[in-house]
Design an enzyme around this catalytic site. Sequence first.
Site, PDB file in Angstrom:
ATOM      1  N   GLY C  10      -8.387   4.894   5.819  1.00  0.00           N
ATOM      2  CA  GLY C  10      -8.870   3.794   4.977  1.00  0.00           C
ATOM      3  C   GLY C  10      -9.288   2.578   5.778  1.00  0.00           C
ATOM      4  O   GLY C  10      -8.933   2.411   6.948  1.00  0.00           O
ATOM      5  N   GLU C 103      -1.323   7.486   9.577  1.00  0.00           N
ATOM      6  CA  GLU C 103      -0.470   8.651   9.679  1.00  0.00           C
ATOM      7  C   GLU C 103      -1.273   9.943   9.904  1.00  0.00           C
ATOM      8  O   GLU C 103      -0.966  10.722  10.794  1.00  0.00           O
ATOM      9  CB  GLU C 103       0.304   8.761   8.370  1.00  0.00           C
ATOM     10  CG  GLU C 103       1.732   9.180   8.539  1.00  0.00           C
ATOM     11  CD  GLU C 103       2.353   9.406   7.183  1.00  0.00           C
ATOM     12  OE1 GLU C 103       1.884   8.784   6.203  1.00  0.00           O
ATOM     13  OE2 GLU C 103       3.272  10.222   7.110  1.00  0.00           O
ATOM     14  N   ASP C 128      -0.821  -1.036   4.959  1.00  0.00           N
ATOM     15  CA  ASP C 128       0.461  -1.079   4.259  1.00  0.00           C
ATOM     16  C   ASP C 128       1.631  -1.383   5.178  1.00  0.00           C
ATOM     17  O   ASP C 128       2.751  -1.569   4.711  1.00  0.00           O
ATOM     18  CB  ASP C 128       0.713   0.273   3.567  1.00  0.00           C
ATOM     19  CG  ASP C 128      -0.240   0.503   2.410  1.00  0.00           C
ATOM     20  OD1 ASP C 128      -0.800  -0.475   1.899  1.00  0.00           O
ATOM     21  OD2 ASP C 128      -0.419   1.675   2.031  1.00  0.00           O
ATOM     22  N   ARG C 163       2.084 -18.080 -20.060  1.00  0.00           N
ATOM     23  CA  ARG C 163       1.786 -16.664 -19.937  1.00  0.00           C
ATOM     24  C   ARG C 163       2.452 -16.061 -18.722  1.00  0.00           C
ATOM     25  O   ARG C 163       2.511 -16.676 -17.670  1.00  0.00           O
ATOM     26  CB  ARG C 163       0.288 -16.476 -19.743  1.00  0.00           C
ATOM     27  CG  ARG C 163      -0.496 -16.544 -21.015  1.00  0.00           C
ATOM     28  CD  ARG C 163      -1.966 -16.445 -20.692  1.00  0.00           C
ATOM     29  NE  ARG C 163      -2.738 -16.564 -21.919  1.00  0.00           N
ATOM     30  CZ  ARG C 163      -4.014 -16.859 -21.969  1.00  0.00           C
ATOM     31  NH1 ARG C 163      -4.675 -17.081 -20.849  1.00  0.00           N
ATOM     32  NH2 ARG C 163      -4.649 -16.940 -23.112  1.00  0.00           N
ATOM     33  N   MET C 170      -1.541  -3.794  -3.137  1.00  0.00           N
ATOM     34  CA  MET C 170      -1.525  -2.472  -2.514  1.00  0.00           C
ATOM     35  C   MET C 170      -0.124  -2.086  -2.053  1.00  0.00           C
ATOM     36  O   MET C 170       0.738  -2.947  -1.900  1.00  0.00           O
ATOM     37  CB  MET C 170      -2.507  -2.440  -1.356  1.00  0.00           C
ATOM     38  CG  MET C 170      -3.939  -2.351  -1.875  1.00  0.00           C
ATOM     39  SD  MET C 170      -5.126  -1.970  -0.567  1.00  0.00           S
ATOM     40  CE  MET C 170      -6.506  -1.433  -1.567  1.00  0.00           C
ATOM     41  N   THR C 273     -10.168  -5.881  -2.355  1.00  0.00           N
ATOM     42  CA  THR C 273     -10.338  -7.188  -1.697  1.00  0.00           C
ATOM     43  C   THR C 273      -9.262  -7.399  -0.635  1.00  0.00           C
ATOM     44  O   THR C 273      -9.461  -8.182   0.282  1.00  0.00           O
ATOM     45  CB  THR C 273     -10.246  -8.360  -2.703  1.00  0.00           C
ATOM     46  OG1 THR C 273      -8.984  -8.332  -3.356  1.00  0.00           O
ATOM     47  CG2 THR C 273     -11.350  -8.281  -3.737  1.00  0.00           C
ATOM     48  N   GLN C 274      -8.133  -6.719  -0.781  1.00  0.00           N
ATOM     49  CA  GLN C 274      -7.051  -6.867   0.194  1.00  0.00           C
ATOM     50  C   GLN C 274      -7.355  -6.200   1.527  1.00  0.00           C
ATOM     51  O   GLN C 274      -6.718  -6.497   2.530  1.00  0.00           O
ATOM     52  CB  GLN C 274      -5.752  -6.258  -0.357  1.00  0.00           C
ATOM     53  CG  GLN C 274      -5.221  -6.972  -1.565  1.00  0.00           C
ATOM     54  CD  GLN C 274      -4.231  -6.121  -2.347  1.00  0.00           C
ATOM     55  OE1 GLN C 274      -3.043  -6.106  -2.070  1.00  0.00           O
ATOM     56  NE2 GLN C 274      -4.723  -5.369  -3.325  1.00  0.00           N
ATOM     57  N   ARG C 275      -8.267  -5.253   1.555  1.00  0.00           N
ATOM     58  CA  ARG C 275      -8.510  -4.522   2.795  1.00  0.00           C
ATOM     59  C   ARG C 275      -9.904  -4.754   3.347  1.00  0.00           C
ATOM     60  O   ARG C 275     -10.316  -4.084   4.301  1.00  0.00           O
ATOM     61  CB  ARG C 275      -8.214  -3.051   2.633  1.00  0.00           C
ATOM     62  CG  ARG C 275      -9.126  -2.283   1.722  1.00  0.00           C
ATOM     63  CD  ARG C 275      -8.578  -0.885   1.450  1.00  0.00           C
ATOM     64  NE  ARG C 275      -7.969  -0.303   2.609  1.00  0.00           N
ATOM     65  CZ  ARG C 275      -6.955   0.569   2.609  1.00  0.00           C
ATOM     66  NH1 ARG C 275      -6.440   0.942   1.459  1.00  0.00           N
ATOM     67  NH2 ARG C 275      -6.462   1.054   3.714  1.00  0.00           N
TER      68      ARG C 275
END
Lengths: 342, 342, 342, 342
Positions: C10, C103, C128, C163, C170, C273-275
Amino acid sequence: MRVGVLTGGGDCPGLNAVMRGVVRKGTQEYGYDFVGFRNGWRGPLTGDTMPLDISAVRGILPRGGTILGSSRTNPFKEADGVRRIKATLAKEEVDALITIGGEDTLGVATRLSGEFGIPCVGVPKTIDNDLSATDYTFGFDTAVGVATEAIDRLHTTAESHMRVLVVEVMGRHAGWIALHSGLAGGANVILIPEQRFDVGQVCGWIDARFKVRYAPIVVIAEGAMPKDGQMVLKDGSTDSFGHVRLSGVGEWLAKEIERRTGKEARTTVLGHTQRGGTPSAFDRWLATRFGLHAIDAVRDGDFGKMVALRGTDIVRVPIEEATAKLKTVDPALYAEAGVFFG
Amino acid sequence: MRVGVLTGGGDCPGLNAVMRGVVRKGTQEYGYDFVGFRNGWRGPLTGDTMPLDISAVRGILPRGGTILGSSRTNPFKEADGVRRIKATLAKEEVDALITIGGEDTLGVATRLSGEFGIPCVGVPKTIDNDLSATDYTFGFDTAVGVATEAIDRLHTTAESHMRVLVVEVMGRHAGWIALHSGLAGGANVILIPEQRFDVGQVCGWIDARFKVRYAPIVVIAEGAMPKDGQMVLKDGSTDSFGHVRLSGVGEWLAKEIERRTGKEARTTVLGHTQRGGTPSAFDRWLATRFGLHAIDAVRDGDFGKMVALRGTDIVRVPIEEATAKLKTVDPALYAEAGVFFG
Amino acid sequence: MRVGVLTGGGDCPGLNAVMRGVVRKGTQEYGYDFVGFRNGWRGPLTGDTMPLDISAVRGILPRGGTILGSSRTNPFKEADGVRRIKATLAKEEVDALITIGGEDTLGVATRLSGEFGIPCVGVPKTIDNDLSATDYTFGFDTAVGVATEAIDRLHTTAESHMRVLVVEVMGRHAGWIALHSGLAGGANVILIPEQRFDVGQVCGWIDARFKVRYAPIVVIAEGAMPKDGQMVLKDGSTDSFGHVRLSGVGEWLAKEIERRTGKEARTTVLGHTQRGGTPSAFDRWLATRFGLHAIDAVRDGDFGKMVALRGTDIVRVPIEEATAKLKTVDPALYAEAGVFFG
Amino acid sequence: MRVGVLTGGGDCPGLNAVMRGVVRKGTQEYGYDFVGFRNGWRGPLTGDTMPLDISAVRGILPRGGTILGSSRTNPFKEADGVRRIKATLAKEEVDALITIGGEDTLGVATRLSGEFGIPCVGVPKTIDNDLSATDYTFGFDTAVGVATEAIDRLHTTAESHMRVLVVEVMGRHAGWIALHSGLAGGANVILIPEQRFDVGQVCGWIDARFKVRYAPIVVIAEGAMPKDGQMVLKDGSTDSFGHVRLSGVGEWLAKEIERRTGKEARTTVLGHTQRGGTPSAFDRWLATRFGLHAIDAVRDGDFGKMVALRGTDIVRVPIEEATAKLKTVDPALYAEAGVFFG
């Protein structure tokens, strides 16, 4: 002179900046006193107030949200609403009311001002930028910035992998955030509520983009809808576990794209991140100037008016002008963006 | 139809976005060809070109700088300049020229268009926002954003320590960046080139701020000047090691404040960080639209014109209108900001 | 000496920075040549290469993604995979292979190195942060930063409105991103895959938070799961329109919270968007140093090893050490964060 | 148990996060009370306190600066300092003191703890990252991030124009910020206090960079010094107007480069922007964990200790270990970065 201030409706970066402008100029230049009403119209309805002097507004310029709190309470839907508001204003010795809010909040101000003689000045507020009579509303630039930064980040993933990336942004009735962030972010498809989209055409743009070796980015407003017969799961239906489901149109579209094109698709739902956090420099400037001019309107006794941006000037317009008609995206403007689709 | 494009003058975020808009629309909708001239007017002078097709403009939307390079070369100061430009345009079979630049670059375009019949369309560019005839120029919003973020960071230091913090921002002849970032950042003093400042008054504001328990932040445009008799060390003098010194006015002011108030003062000079890096969402949107409308002007044969922003519309104005007069900060607007001083 | 480089798995900010470090040091200090294999293991399988010299890696340090492309291709699942890789390496005259991946990619490198004598050096990569043997992997700090900024923005909305705000981040098998961004963002509940959560307890924390006058923010890793009997709609089920539904756990939890507490809840799904996007300064520093040390391992003929971060040092460990066991969140560390829940 | 807290020395993002961690865990898990001492050691010297309970630390996690204020007051330089501190602690019934600060603040804590029996726990703080015994200090990552973003922005200007860009960053005695931001930003020259630089060599790197068609970026720590005979104007000299001049080494170097290479050079001085504003996610995480572990040390009665980061663990070390020796940049690490010079 004693002036009440309230903020109504949804969250929007810049609310605090407006108040700071109002209170600084009103206190220092005109010698006014201020009182804050909490939680939108609920404040004057119930007499819920807080002090609003220069020390109360110190340091709030860069802060999102509103120190007064907000609500969607509508005094016309409350028993005896107008009388209770009048009573509170009398008790608090308030001579004028600055109401910062969107269509609903300003609609109430219009009626209170016009029909009931309560001296109101309005400040327009909507993250969606869909109020007529003003070029821009504060909060919109911040929302577009957040969405654009997200799209920027997705580009590198789109280049490295062969996935369709769908970004759902705010905009229930107007596509301004989608249009501006889509253009600024270099999206390959932009879908807005003003024009029903054809899923087949969307998939055509997606295929075209893949042919130039890049994966496509699709920006879709939460209120965008496919053409009839290309249905999206509606709020209120239930899934197999009996939970009521609110199916975002972004997620639905991603699934449809996967089904039709055979490509993987992933969804990002920016949600409330678009309406929280510190306002952009533009929004702080606009909100501050709205505040400065709103208190000038009070000084001039120019009630029933709303401040508005025209070019680089702040002007005053009748409040009802702003709320009479939703400002939606002009079809010509949307067509102009179409050169970047696909 | 074959269209030449060049970028002149100082760096400005959004230059690439303009070119992308020009080339995408010109190629896809009008079937035009494009050629890029390198390094401003030096390109057509020397025949230095690069290909400018859709693949050349892919991915450049978020990138600062200009893929064409830039220069301050003025063909009217070069021997035989106009003839050499005409020769290059003829050789490259260029039918129209899109010139993206500031006062100098557009001034050349005006003369080439008006006196020598070279079909030019202008796109205004200045980080300082000091061109008449357009509400904003792209790059300005980015610069204001960079300066505002710096001021935001200084606030916490100002609160924790008792130091005066001076921030020098861009603006040699106009104080727009200082005014907007100073307002958006909540500065306690804003100094602009349009109005000579009195160091004694500045120190008065500083003392006033300390009395409310916070240290002051002073935003000063690089072109701001103290009143006569309060001199600032000029470029060209030499220090005791014989080095020629360029003394920034920010550093000079910090020293003066220390001498007069007895408080410590520290300077931040943002320099070129204000004009580099990725453009803000607003600037990408504005630059993209400028590009789309510039190629429309070419298609319409509407030469000698410049695209400009009026409210939310892109319009065309005679190029000379933009360059005839510097757009400086209106004294009334500066006075409006004064409520936040001290 | 000629060295091949590939990136697998990824997307992850910092991949380009590793390559730049490898190529700059390898070329300038050791005089090596380089060849890039495209799209992970598919490159050496099919002989798909690209030049990888100093000019190829210029300017890529701040860019997310990977200029080599990536894939999840596993040569051990391809017919004749190892032989084809060997043939490509022989044809390209490659003496050593630097494999940058997670991995799976490193697992292949371990076997190719150990069982088939192909000289591999590994560089660990996972957004991660769940690889053993290294304190951190690059990309993780960037992802945590993106998630933290989103949570920051949600705070002001949470303060202004009542709210519950759910943020899905992730982390399929490990909760590092949720834990770090939840702590850094001041979340009121953090849910990770390592420990099944009890919806009742979550609602208890939510009620507790409302009692101190603020709305709660819940950070949930995409791989977090409720306890048995509190089921979440699984991928593969179909809704009433026959579409296959992928129900994110964040959206599911928001619905459950609404049902149980009667409060409104809204979901933000940050997704890719995190990666994507530019790596943080920390990740650029780490990735660059990984690159510099990976080429040192090649020079030392120290194959079958992977570079790793220990404190502030880069060390070498056997590749299989990193892939033997997933690095999950220590229960004691998760308990430490619990003081901020509710 | 009643615990006093103070923050000393220069500003540093993360101070508030430490306090929040201390107070949340101390109150909720151990039932302790807290009192804040204002403005570093001046607080216990003069008895200047503020309440420090859970409501006082609410919302301060993302805020730079310190709600307690700070100072550089040293009780050992004040008449009767130790006795006055003891008196205040007795009066306030304080059983333990958590001191958050740098070399000076912790040096005082060491002596108060060791020689005078005042139970102190230290939390290391320095933006410069130059304290021994801990891998990193909070605030450093934020400063590196600010500097790296500035360098990123300068790159596009460097590409478009042919100017040398000099960035002066913090670091009086150690070059960590310069080294990390220079590496992360892709600088072409990095100059640190640990190693005197040769201006001729710097100009050599600059010329080399221009040959690959790009303008160079030079990152210089404020404490970096040229070799003997290449002098820099010192603080305390006067210019021709009689003002005392503090000449930054960055500006000096830019002038020298112009003089020697004939290229234009521009300077950016980031100043206090590096130590203000919201802490990065990493710094919030580190500061929070330092706070949680500092209160654990108090509970364990483990006084005279300081919390420190080792890898991913928080450990305790004798305070004097951290302050005995400045942690400077290892020459090998600096040499490693040299591959990117020029």
